[in-house]
Design a protein around this motif. Structure first.
Motif, PDB file in Angstrom:
ATOM      1  N   CYS A  36      20.470   0.480  -5.923  1.00  0.00           N
ATOM      2  CA  CYS A  36      19.214   0.292  -6.655  1.00  0.00           C
ATOM      3  C   CYS A  36      18.560   1.622  -6.997  1.00  0.00           C
ATOM      4  CB  CYS A  36      18.264  -0.600  -5.867  1.00  0.00           C
ATOM      5  SG  CYS A  36      17.705   0.075  -4.292  1.00  0.00           S
ATOM      6  N   MET A  40      17.106   3.565 -11.004  1.00  0.00           N
ATOM      7  CA  MET A  40      15.717   3.938 -11.256  1.00  0.00           C
ATOM      8  C   MET A  40      15.634   5.205 -12.094  1.00  0.00           C
ATOM      9  SD  MET A  40      13.904   3.114  -7.612  1.00  0.00           S
ATOM     10  CE  MET A  40      14.000   1.465  -6.916  1.00  0.00           C
ATOM     11  N   ALA A  93       8.009   5.405  -8.954  1.00  0.00           N
ATOM     12  CA  ALA A  93       8.655   4.602  -7.911  1.00  0.00           C
ATOM     13  C   ALA A  93       8.096   4.992  -6.553  1.00  0.00           C
ATOM     14  CB  ALA A  93      10.166   4.790  -7.937  1.00  0.00           C
ATOM     15  N   TRP A 122       8.624   0.942  -9.919  1.00  0.00           N
ATOM     16  CA  TRP A 122       9.457   0.324  -8.883  1.00  0.00           C
ATOM     17  C   TRP A 122       8.807   0.476  -7.515  1.00  0.00           C
ATOM     18  CZ3 TRP A 122      14.298  -1.708 -10.388  1.00  0.00           C
ATOM     19  CH2 TRP A 122      14.716  -1.360 -11.679  1.00  0.00           C
ATOM     20  N   TYR A 168       4.094  -8.557  -9.243  1.00  0.00           N
ATOM     21  CA  TYR A 168       5.380  -7.860  -9.181  1.00  0.00           C
ATOM     22  C   TYR A 168       6.507  -8.876  -9.315  1.00  0.00           C
ATOM     23  CZ  TYR A 168       3.443  -3.356  -7.825  1.00  0.00           C
ATOM     24  OH  TYR A 168       2.785  -2.161  -7.828  1.00  0.00           O
ATOM     25  N   VAL A 203      13.223  -5.134  -3.424  1.00  0.00           N
ATOM     26  CA  VAL A 203      13.013  -4.236  -4.566  1.00  0.00           C
ATOM     27  C   VAL A 203      12.288  -5.038  -5.638  1.00  0.00           C
ATOM     28  CG1 VAL A 203      14.084  -2.711  -6.253  1.00  0.00           C
ATOM     29  CG2 VAL A 203      15.139  -3.014  -4.003  1.00  0.00           C
ATOM     30  N   ARG A 205       9.472  -4.837  -9.337  1.00  0.00           N
ATOM     31  CA  ARG A 205       8.925  -4.039 -10.445  1.00  0.00           C
ATOM     32  C   ARG A 205       7.538  -4.539 -10.811  1.00  0.00           C
ATOM     33  NH1 ARG A 205      12.820  -2.200 -15.205  1.00  0.00           N
ATOM     34  NH2 ARG A 205      11.163  -0.612 -15.242  1.00  0.00           N
TER      35      ARG A 205
END
Length: 245
Positions: A36, A40, A93, A122, A168, A203, A205
């Motif tokens: 992951c 990014m 992030a 993120w 999110y 995880v 966004r």
């Protein structure tokens, strides 16, 4: 359900090596975060907490990475995660490696992260799974006061609920390391029973549009469109009558 806010936790690990099998947890987290992290992009990555600073994030395309914590080694910014000294919407992030596990106010940390994150930014949150071999230790008298059993173990469903309230979108979640005392976490049992994993990763966004359509807004939109639709129908009917004459 236990509240998200609690009294200050007395014994907080400064390094992964301060807890039993901590280096195994660090290596397992680093391994599972690589895919992951490689996806990014952006300009700034915040690694919040002393434990986040030890996670290897060299595979991430974001070159400017800042370690933030109240104390510890390899820090670029010394600050309280409850009040981050960064401008709103300035970070692409954020990594919270077991940061919430030893936090007195998990909600406030998430709100601070949400404040500094840009749109579509993120967030990576890791923690301990209460429904695991490690989680059973919290039920043993005396052991629940030691690291890592004195940590706050939130379920993935509860974490996802908090993130959804902040708008999110969860793009990935996983559990692993079923056997905490094994460096590999028990490959076979972790493959077949990942839900029993001691470690958990989410995880997500940050989204700027509602993830769930509001029925009230949809009804209001229909009311606005109905006069126009009716006018168009009456116009077609009038034209048809004239053609018939």
């Amino acid at each position: 359900m236990k509240p998200a806010k609690t009294r200050q936790i007395r014994q907080v690990p400064q390094r992964w090596a301060d807890m039993p099998w901590g280096e195994f947890y660090r290596d397992a987290l680093t391994k599972h975060l690589q895919p992951c992290l490689a996806k990014m992009y952006g300009f700034h990555l915040l690694k919040i907490g002393q434990l986040s600073a030890e996670i290897d994030t060299d595979k991430c395309a974001i070159s400017h990475q800042v370690n933030v914590a109240l104390s510890g080694e390899s820090l670029q910014v010394q600050a309280d995660p409850l009040s981050l000294p960064f401008a709103s919407k300035s970070v692409d992030a954020c990594l919270l490696a077991h940061c919430l596990a030893w936090s007195s106010d998990a909600h406030r940390i998430l709100r601070e992260v949400d404040r500094v994150l840009v749109d579509d930014g993120w967030i990576i949150v890791s923690g301990f799974n209460p429904f695991s071999v490690l989680g059973i230790g919290k039920l043993i008298p005396g052991l629940h006061r030691r690291v890592p059993w004195n940590s706050r173990m939130f379920t993935q469903m509860r974490m996802m609920d908090w993130l959804s309230l902040l708008n999110y979108e969860v793009v990935q979640r996983t559990r692993f390391q079923v056997l905490p005392w094994n460096r590999q976490g028990g490959k076979v049992i972790s493959t077949h029973f990942p839900a029993l994993g001691c470690l958990s990763i989410i995880v997500a966004r940050k989204r700027t549009f509602p993830l769930i359509r509001n029925p009230a807004k949809r009804a209001a939109l229909n009311r606005q469109l109905s006069p126009a639709v009716s006018a168009t129908s009456r116009l077609h009917a009038r034209c048809n009558d004239q053609d018939a004459d």
